[in-house]
Design a protein around this motif. Structure first.
Motif, PDB file in Angstrom:
ATOM      1  N   MET A   1       0.838  -1.197   0.000  1.00 50.15           N
ATOM      2  CA  MET A   1       0.000   0.000   0.000  1.00 50.15           C
ATOM      3  C   MET A   1       0.869   1.240   0.000  1.00 50.15           C
ATOM      4  O   MET A   1       1.969   1.245   0.532  1.00 50.15           O
ATOM      5  N   PHE A   2       0.355   2.320  -0.579  1.00 53.74           N
ATOM      6  CA  PHE A   2       1.085   3.570  -0.590  1.00 53.74           C
ATOM      7  C   PHE A   2       1.034   4.207   0.792  1.00 53.74           C
ATOM      8  O   PHE A   2       0.005   4.169   1.477  1.00 53.74           O
ATOM      9  N   GLN A   3       2.123   4.802   1.210  1.00 53.53           N
ATOM     10  CA  GLN A   3       2.148   5.541   2.461  1.00 53.53           C
ATOM     11  C   GLN A   3       1.564   6.927   2.251  1.00 53.53           C
ATOM     12  O   GLN A   3       1.600   7.462   1.141  1.00 53.53           O
ATOM     13  N   PRO A   4       0.994   7.542   3.290  1.00 51.41           N
ATOM     14  CA  PRO A   4       0.567   8.935   3.175  1.00 51.41           C
ATOM     15  C   PRO A   4       1.738   9.811   2.772  1.00 51.41           C
ATOM     16  O   PRO A   4       2.893   9.540   3.122  1.00 51.41           O
ATOM     17  N   LEU A   5       1.450  10.870   2.016  1.00 50.41           N
ATOM     18  CA  LEU A   5       2.508  11.742   1.499  1.00 50.41           C
ATOM     19  C   LEU A   5       3.388  12.272   2.611  1.00 50.41           C
ATOM     20  O   LEU A   5       4.612  12.287   2.506  1.00 50.41           O
ATOM     21  N   GLN A   6       2.794  12.703   3.724  1.00 54.23           N
ATOM     22  CA  GLN A   6       3.585  13.286   4.810  1.00 54.23           C
ATOM     23  C   GLN A   6       4.561  12.265   5.374  1.00 54.23           C
ATOM     24  O   GLN A   6       5.697  12.575   5.706  1.00 54.23           O
ATOM     25  N   GLN A   7       4.092  10.995   5.471  1.00 56.68           N
ATOM     26  CA  GLN A   7       4.966   9.962   5.999  1.00 56.68           C
ATOM     27  C   GLN A   7       6.097   9.658   5.035  1.00 56.68           C
ATOM     28  O   GLN A   7       7.229   9.443   5.428  1.00 56.68           O
ATOM     29  N   ARG A   8       5.791   9.627   3.745  1.00 58.13           N
ATOM     30  CA  ARG A   8       6.839   9.332   2.763  1.00 58.13           C
ATOM     31  C   ARG A   8       7.917  10.396   2.752  1.00 58.13           C
ATOM     32  O   ARG A   8       9.079  10.125   2.532  1.00 58.13           O
ATOM     33  N   ARG A   9       7.561  11.639   2.980  1.00 56.36           N
ATOM     34  CA  ARG A   9       8.553  12.722   2.942  1.00 56.36           C
ATOM     35  C   ARG A   9       9.625  12.549   3.999  1.00 56.36           C
ATOM     36  O   ARG A   9      10.744  12.998   3.830  1.00 56.36           O
ATOM     37  N   THR A  10       9.300  11.894   5.103  1.00 53.27           N
ATOM     38  CA  THR A  10      10.305  11.707   6.149  1.00 53.27           C
ATOM     39  C   THR A  10      11.407  10.761   5.705  1.00 53.27           C
ATOM     40  O   THR A  10      12.472  10.725   6.298  1.00 53.27           O
ATOM     41  N   ASP A  11      11.117   9.963   4.644  1.00 52.50           N
ATOM     42  CA  ASP A  11      12.122   9.032   4.154  1.00 52.50           C
ATOM     43  C   ASP A  11      12.951   9.612   3.018  1.00 52.50           C
ATOM     44  O   ASP A  11      13.826   8.950   2.490  1.00 52.50           O
ATOM     45  N   ASP A  12      12.647  10.836   2.574  1.00 52.86           N
ATOM     46  CA  ASP A  12      13.385  11.432   1.475  1.00 52.86           C
ATOM     47  C   ASP A  12      14.836  11.653   1.866  1.00 52.86           C
ATOM     48  O   ASP A  12      15.127  12.125   2.967  1.00 52.86           O
ATOM     49  N   PRO A  13      15.782  11.351   0.982  1.00 54.14           N
ATOM     50  CA  PRO A  13      17.192  11.592   1.311  1.00 54.14           C
ATOM     51  C   PRO A  13      17.479  13.080   1.401  1.00 54.14           C
ATOM     52  O   PRO A  13      16.814  13.897   0.764  1.00 54.14           O
ATOM     53  N   PRO A  14      18.481  13.476   2.200  1.00 55.34           N
ATOM     54  CA  PRO A  14      18.807  14.903   2.343  1.00 55.34           C
ATOM     55  C   PRO A  14      19.231  15.556   1.043  1.00 55.34           C
ATOM     56  O   PRO A  14      19.195  16.769   0.914  1.00 55.34           O
ATOM     57  N   ALA A  15      19.655  14.741   0.064  1.00 57.53           N
ATOM     58  CA  ALA A  15      20.060  15.318  -1.225  1.00 57.53           C
ATOM     59  C   ALA A  15      18.903  16.046  -1.903  1.00 57.53           C
ATOM     60  O   ALA A  15      19.118  17.017  -2.631  1.00 57.53           O
ATOM     61  N   TRP A  16      17.660  15.600  -1.671  1.00 55.87           N
ATOM     62  CA  TRP A  16      16.510  16.281  -2.266  1.00 55.87           C
ATOM     63  C   TRP A  16      16.484  17.743  -1.827  1.00 55.87           C
ATOM     64  O   TRP A  16      16.325  18.657  -2.640  1.00 55.87           O
ATOM     65  N   LYS A  17      16.603  17.961  -0.528  1.00 53.86           N
ATOM     66  CA  LYS A  17      16.567  19.332   0.003  1.00 53.86           C
ATOM     67  C   LYS A  17      17.731  20.142  -0.545  1.00 53.86           C
ATOM     68  O   LYS A  17      17.574  21.317  -0.910  1.00 53.86           O
ATOM     69  N   ALA A  18      18.898  19.520  -0.605  1.00 52.60           N
ATOM     70  CA  ALA A  18      20.081  20.235  -1.086  1.00 52.60           C
ATOM     71  C   ALA A  18      19.923  20.658  -2.542  1.00 52.60           C
ATOM     72  O   ALA A  18      20.302  21.767  -2.929  1.00 52.60           O
ATOM     73  N   LEU A  19      19.337  19.798  -3.358  1.00 56.00           N
ATOM     74  CA  LEU A  19      19.201  20.079  -4.779  1.00 56.00           C
ATOM     75  C   LEU A  19      18.061  21.046  -5.086  1.00 56.00           C
ATOM     76  O   LEU A  19      17.972  21.551  -6.208  1.00 56.00           O
ATOM     77  N   ALA A  20      17.204  21.297  -4.110  1.00 58.46           N
ATOM     78  CA  ALA A  20      16.046  22.164  -4.359  1.00 58.46           C
ATOM     79  C   ALA A  20      16.441  23.628  -4.547  1.00 58.46           C
ATOM     80  O   ALA A  20      15.690  24.407  -5.145  1.00 58.46           O
ATOM     81  N   ASP A  21      17.598  24.013  -4.057  1.00 62.20           N
ATOM     82  CA  ASP A  21      18.001  25.426  -4.103  1.00 62.20           C
ATOM     83  C   ASP A  21      18.855  25.689  -5.348  1.00 62.20           C
ATOM     84  O   ASP A  21      19.836  24.976  -5.600  1.00 62.20           O
ATOM     85  N   PRO A  22      18.530  26.710  -6.142  1.00 62.86           N
ATOM     86  CA  PRO A  22      19.288  26.974  -7.378  1.00 62.86           C
ATOM     87  C   PRO A  22      20.742  27.354  -7.133  1.00 62.86           C
ATOM     88  O   PRO A  22      21.611  27.044  -7.955  1.00 62.86           O
ATOM     89  N   THR A  23      21.028  28.032  -6.022  1.00 66.83           N
ATOM     90  CA  THR A  23      22.423  28.377  -5.729  1.00 66.83           C
ATOM     91  C   THR A  23      23.239  27.126  -5.465  1.00 66.83           C
ATOM     92  O   THR A  23      24.379  26.997  -5.928  1.00 66.83           O
ATOM     93  N   ARG A  24      22.654  26.183  -4.739  1.00 68.24           N
ATOM     94  CA  ARG A  24      23.378  24.945  -4.455  1.00 68.24           C
ATOM     95  C   ARG A  24      23.578  24.124  -5.720  1.00 68.24           C
ATOM     96  O   ARG A  24      24.624  23.489  -5.903  1.00 68.24           O
ATOM     97  N   ARG A  25      22.597  24.144  -6.600  1.00 66.06           N
ATOM     98  CA  ARG A  25      22.770  23.441  -7.878  1.00 66.06           C
ATOM     99  C   ARG A  25      23.885  24.095  -8.700  1.00 66.06           C
ATOM    100  O   ARG A  25      24.673  23.415  -9.369  1.00 66.06           O
TER     101      ARG A  25
END
Length: 282
Positions: A1-25
């Motif tokens: 079964m699919f997990q709720p979106l909020q629960q799945r976000r806790t498993d996201d790797p930290p690289a997602w957050k790092a790549l979200a910023d254009p300066t960091r990219r």
């Protein structure tokens, strides 16, 4: 079964957050070209040096950047492994022939007049360079780590990295012109590379061929630099490849060497723990 979106976000790797910023990219784009000091990077952006340092800290925590210090300078190096892991998890499973056809059609439509199209074979295995850089901290003196690398490598070289069916050992001859090879006994074996640089206890470098079955044909320059950090040793690893390389070579080499350093060499030196090895290796 699919997990709720909020629960799945806790498993996201930290690289997602790092790549979200254009300066960091943009910082990662610069580090793809070559390693840079923090001062060099600060000069490339309108934000303050402190702001660039905050961005770098996020990238370091995400594993996308690692730092080497030379005197008072802080050199920042790209570590592509987390991005490759994201690609393997989120991009490759969604790839299909139809999207690939559309992308090829787009490339043809946008090609400049008179430009010669590349065949699919050349696109997949065209000339390219790859530079894999990794670090591993091993809780042992530098002399102990050097011994494990050049004298005891057969003790921690895992079964799945041998190419022979009944190997005797994996060996390194730590001298200029020495062999890095898989010993099958009776003068038989497989030559992996030739040692080109040795500074006992500090630097080991070899050069070898990368055959087609491993993503080549190409050439590989592999180096280990050992530095003391209090009672521990920092192993700085680099593998530079060039030739008609397959697209997945960088991902496979980075993952393979990370496994060898973190899951094989380090446990052997620190705990005497051996990976699974061929029964013929003693």
């Amino acid at each position: 079964m699919f997990q709720p979106l909020q629960q799945r976000r806790t498993d996201d790797p930290p690289a997602w957050k790092a790549l979200a910023d254009p300066t960091r990219r943009a910082i990662l784009d610069l580090l793809r070209e070559r390693p840079r000091t923090t001062g060099d990077l600060a000069n490339e952006f309108p934000v303050s040096r402190f702001g660039v340092m905050k961005h770098l800290q996020v990238l370091v925590e995400a594993g996308l950047v690692f730092v080497r210090r030379r005197g008072r300078e802080r050199w920042n190096h790209l570590n592509p492994v987390p991005i490759q892991q994201i690609a393997r998890r989120w991009i490759r499973p969604f790839e299909g022939e139809s999207p690939q056809r559309l992308l090829r059609l787009k490339a043809i439509a946008e090609r400049l007049p008179g430009e010669t199209p590349m065949t699919q074979t050349k696109t997949e295995r065209g000339f390219r360079t790859v530079d894999v850089q990794l670090e591993a901290r091993i809780d042992a003196p530098r002399s102990r780590v050097w011994g494990a690398l050049v004298e005891e490598i057969a003790a921690w070289w895992p079964k799945k990295f041998y190419v022979g069916t009944s190997p005797v050992a994996f060996r390194i001859e730590p001298r200029v012109g020495g062999r890095v090879y898989e010993d099958w006994g009776g003068g038989e074996g497989a030559l992996w590379a030739t040692v080109t640089t040795v500074r006992s206890g500090e630097v080991l470098q070899w050069v070898g061929d990368l055959p087609a079955e491993f993503g080549g044909p190409g050439r590989s320059i592999t180096s280990f630099t050992l530095k003391s950090e209090d009672a521990a040793t920092l192993v700085q690893f680099r593998d530079s490849l060039f030739g008609a390389l397959a697209p997945e070579v960088e991902q496979h080499m980075a993952a393979g060497w990370k496994y060898l350093l973190d899951d094989c060499c380090k446990p052997w030196v620190e705990e005497g723990k051996q990976p699974e090895r061929p029964e013929s290796v003693r």
